[in-house]
Enzyme design. Structure first.
Site: not given
Ligand code: ATP
Ligand code: LTN
Length: 327
Positions: A111, A193, A196
Site C-alpha cells: 500500500k 491475486k 474481492k
Molecule cells: P481481499 O481479497 O479483500 O484482499 P482476502 O480475500 O485476501 O481479502 P480474506 O477474505 O480474509 O481476505 O481471506 C480469507 C482467506 O482466503 C485467507 O486464508 C486468504 O489467504 C484466502 N485467500 C484470499 N484470496 C485468495 C486467493 N486468491 N487464492 C487463494 N487463497 C486466497
C-alpha cells in the site's frame, strides 16, 4: 484432537480464491480436527465499510460457510466482534510487537509503495489483532492462503516473545498452506491475486455470481501467445491459473490435466474450467438460498459465540494473570 483455526474477512462477497485457498480446506479438515472458524468483521473495518452492506455481507458469508459444508455441529463458527476478548488480547499483543515488524508486512508495504496515503492505524496494526484471534484458542495449525503466511509467522514470533517474557502461555501455531490453489490469480491480470477488493470485478469470480456470468469471465480470461497448455506459473500465469482452478475443483492432478489438454486450444481448457466452476456455483447457491430461508444463521452464531466466548474468557484470564493485570 488437534485444533485448527482460521478466519475470513466479510469485506465483500466471497470469491473463488477464498473458496479454493481457504473454505474448501476448512471443510476437509473439520473431519479430523477441532475446527474453529470465524468471520473477521473487525478486520474488515481497517477500510470503511458501508454498515448496511456490511450487514448483508456478514449474513452472506455465514450462509456461504454453511453452504460450502462447514457443519456447526462439528466446527465452532462465530463472529469476531461477538467475542470481546479478541480486542483486549489484541492490544496486549500489540505491546509485544515492534514497529519494525509491522513495517515489514507485505500488505502494508504494498500500500505504501502504491502511494496510498489514507491508511488507518487499524490497518497498520491489524496483524496484532490477527495474532490475538489465533493465540486466543491455542490452535496447532492455521489454514490460510499464501498471502496470509507472513501474518501467521509474525503471530509465531509474538507468541514466542510473550512466552519468553511471561512464561509458557500460548501454543506456537503453524501456518497450513494448500499445496495447490494457495494463490488463485485474477482472470484479467494473472500476475495479481484474485481479490474481492479488486477495482474491476472482471478478473474475480464471486461465489454468488450467476454461473453464466462466471463462465463469461472465464472464457475471457487473459492467457498468452504461447498457444500450448503447460503448467508454468512464471511464463504462462494465465493458463497455469486455469489449470490450478480445474485441478482443485475436479480433484485431478495438474499433470493429468496437462496430458489430457495437450495439443488443444485455450478455448477448450477454458470451457472445461467454466463447466466445473458453474457446477460448483450452482450447487453452492441452491444451498445458500436454503440456508438463508431456514433462519438457522442466528442459532449458529449464538452457539458459536457461547463456545468461543468460554474459551476466550479462560485464555484472557490466564494472560491477565501472566502480565499482572489480575488484581
Ligand atoms: P481481499 O481479497 O479483500 O484482499 P482476502 O480475500 O485476501 O481479502 P480474506 O477474505 O480474509 O481476505 O481471506 C480469507 C482467506 O482466503 C485467507 O486464508 C486468504 O489467504 C484466502 N485467500 C484470499 N484470496 C485468495 C486467493 N486468491 N487464492 C487463494 N487463497 C486466497
Ligand atoms: N487477516 C486475514 C483474515 C484473518 C485471519 C485471522 C485468518 C483475520 N484473523 C486469523 C486466519 C487466522 C485476511 O486478511 N485474510
Amino acid at each position: 484432537m488437534k485444533r485448527m483455526l482460521s478466519g475470513i474477512k466479510p469485506s465483500g462477497q466471497l470469491t473463488l480464491g477464498n473458496y479454493i485457498g481457504a473454505l474448501k480446506e476448512f471443510v476437509k479438515y473439520q473431519e479430523d480436527y477441532d475446527m474453529i472458524v470465524f468471520i473477521a468483521n473487525l478486520h474488515c473495518l481497517t477500510v470503511y465499510q458501508d454498515p448496511e452492506e456490511l450487514r448483508t455481507n456478514l449474513r452472506d458469508t455465514i450462509a456461504l460457510y454453511l453452504a460450502c459444508g462447514l457443519d456447526p455441529k462439528r466446527s465452532t463458527i462465530f463472529m469476531q466482534s461477538d467475542v470481546m476478548e479478541h480486542a483486549q488480547l489484541g492490544f496486549i499483543l500489540s505491546c509485544n510487537t515492534y514497529l519494525g515488524e509491522l513495517n515489514r508486512m507485505t500488505q502494508y508495504k504494498d500500500k505504501i509503495a502504491k502511494g496510498e496515503s489514507a491508511l488507518t492505524a487499524g490497518f497498520y496494526s491489524y496483524p496484532t489483532l490477527m495474532a490475538s484471534d489465533i493465540l486466543m484458542y491455542d490452535p496447532d495449525f492455521v489454514p490460510v492462503g499464501e498471502d496470509q503466511k507472513q501474518h501467521v509467522e509474525l503471530t509465531r514470533d509474538i507468541a514466542e516473545r510473550f512466552n519468553n517474557k511471561y512464561g509458557e502461555t500460548f501454543k506456537v501455531p503453524a501456518p497450513l498452506i494448500p499445496k495447490i490453489g494457495a494463490r488463485i490469480m485474477s482472470l484479467s491480470d494473472p500476475t495479481k491475486k484474485m481479490s474481492k477488493s479488486e477495482e474491476s470485478n472482471k478478473g474475480c469470480i464471486y461465489l454468488l455470481d450467476d454461473p453464466k456470468v462466471a463462465s463469461k469471465k472465464i472464457m475471457s480470461a487473459v492467457t498468452d501467445m504461447v498457444n500450448q497448455i503447460n503448467y508454468d506459473p512464471e511464463n504462462q500465469p494465465g493458463v497455469s491459473n486455469l489449470l490450478t482452478i480445474l485441478s482443485t475443483l475436479s480433484g485431478r492432478s495438474i499433470e493429468n490435466l496437462v496430458n489430457e489438454f495437450e495439443g488443444q486450444g485455450y478455448g477448450t481448457l477454458k470451457k472445461a474450467v467454466a463447466n466445473e466452476v458453474s457446477l460448483l456455483l450452482g450447487d453452492l447457491q441452491v444451498k445458500y438460498k436454503e440456508i438463508l430461508a431456514s433462519g438457522i444463521i442466528d442459532d449458529v452464531l449464538k452457539e458459536g459465540k457461547e463456545k468461543a466466548g468460554r474459551l476466550a474468557g479462560v485464555k484472557l484470564k490466564e494472560v491477565q494473570k501472566r502480565i499482572g493485570a489480575d488484581l
